[in-house]
Design a protein around this motif. Structure first.
Motif, PDB file in Angstrom:
ATOM      1  N   UNK A  44       4.199  13.719  -7.213  1.00 38.03           N
ATOM      2  CA  UNK A  44       4.037  13.224  -8.578  1.00 38.03           C
ATOM      3  C   UNK A  44       4.069  11.698  -8.604  1.00 38.03           C
ATOM      4  N   UNK A  45       4.994  11.097  -7.853  1.00 34.54           N
ATOM      5  CA  UNK A  45       5.100   9.638  -7.808  1.00 34.54           C
ATOM      6  C   UNK A  45       3.856   9.005  -7.184  1.00 34.54           C
ATOM      7  N   UNK A  46       3.357   9.603  -6.089  1.00 28.28           N
ATOM      8  CA  UNK A  46       2.169   9.036  -5.446  1.00 28.28           C
ATOM      9  C   UNK A  46       0.946   9.146  -6.353  1.00 28.28           C
ATOM     10  N   UNK A  47       0.830  10.259  -7.069  1.00 29.87           N
ATOM     11  CA  UNK A  47      -0.281  10.427  -8.011  1.00 29.87           C
ATOM     12  C   UNK A  47      -0.194   9.375  -9.117  1.00 29.87           C
ATOM     13  N   UNK A  48       1.017   9.140  -9.603  1.00 28.10           N
ATOM     14  CA  UNK A  48       1.226   8.142 -10.652  1.00 28.10           C
ATOM     15  C   UNK A  48       0.834   6.753 -10.149  1.00 28.10           C
ATOM     16  N   UNK A  49       1.212   6.423  -8.918  1.00 31.13           N
ATOM     17  CA  UNK A  49       0.862   5.124  -8.328  1.00 31.13           C
ATOM     18  C   UNK A  49      -0.657   4.965  -8.201  1.00 31.13           C
ATOM     19  N   UNK A  50      -1.338   6.040  -7.760  1.00 29.83           N
ATOM     20  CA  UNK A  50      -2.797   5.974  -7.631  1.00 29.83           C
ATOM     21  C   UNK A  50      -3.454   5.780  -8.990  1.00 29.83           C
ATOM     22  N   UNK A  51      -2.957   6.480  -9.995  1.00 33.49           N
ATOM     23  CA  UNK A  51      -3.519   6.328 -11.345  1.00 33.49           C
ATOM     24  C   UNK A  51      -3.328   4.912 -11.860  1.00 33.49           C
ATOM     25  N   UNK A  52      -2.162   4.336 -11.586  1.00 35.48           N
ATOM     26  CA  UNK A  52      -1.906   2.956 -12.016  1.00 35.48           C
ATOM     27  C   UNK A  52      -2.851   1.987 -11.317  1.00 35.48           C
ATOM     28  N   UNK A  53      -3.054   2.189 -10.007  1.00 43.23           N
ATOM     29  CA  UNK A  53      -3.945   1.301  -9.255  1.00 43.23           C
ATOM     30  C   UNK A  53      -5.372   1.403  -9.785  1.00 43.23           C
TER      31      UNK A  53
END
Length: 164
Positions: free
Chosen positions: A148-157
């Motif tokens: 979930x955290x990695x997906x959130x980081x990718x979405x932010x990028x």
């Protein structure tokens, strides 16, 4: 046009979500879902319409040839007075016989639990979304958090890249 007044989340027309078990998808890996009706008393329906329900510790359990919702707390309806209901009573779930037999076969397998995911009104009828879940271990939960955290980081990028 969506109907219903101020539900937490409305999925489709005629559906008013009353309660969601947010913890269920974190604690369990949900493999299959079913929609079941619930046998309720009048004061329970009134209490549900006020949103006075807690699904966090609830589960469904086969008893005899029927399926019951256990440990679901529907708060007392104050206007019912002494004619109200018991908040923690077992409530019968209404499913077709074929679905019930299929569910029973899968629940009897080791490690599977029937978890209530959502309680809602659909065209005036109280419905419960049941999920067949297998409990996650502590490590599995950590993996889910990391994903979930990695997906959130990718979405932010990606969002930052679009703004430029």
């Amino acid at each position: 046009m969506k109907r219903g007044g101020g539900g937490k989340r409305e999925v489709e027309e005629g559906v008013k979500v009353v309660a969601t078990n947010r913890r269920a998808r974190f604690d369990f890996t949900i493999e299959d879902t079913w929609e079941a009706g619930i046998s309720l008393l009048g004061s329970e329906v009134k209490s549900l319409r006020e949103g006075n329900v807690n699904l966090s510790d609830a589960y469904a359990q086969p008893k005899g040839s029927e399926l019951f919702l256990v440990n679901c707390r529907i708060g007392e309806y104050k206007q019912a007075g002494p004619f109200g209901h018991s908040p923690l009573r077992d409530r019968k779930l209404l499913l077709k016989r074929a679905e019930l037999d299929r569910i029973r076969g899968r629940v009897e397998q080791r490690g599977y639990t029937l978890v209530p995911l959502q309680l809602y009104f659909k065209e005036g009828w109280a419905k419960l979304e049941l999920g067949l879940g297998k409990g996650r271990s502590h490590e599995d939960r950590r993996e889910a958090i990391a994903e979930r955290e990695s997906k959130r980081e990718m979405d932010r990028a990606l969002a930052r890249g679009r703004r430029r």
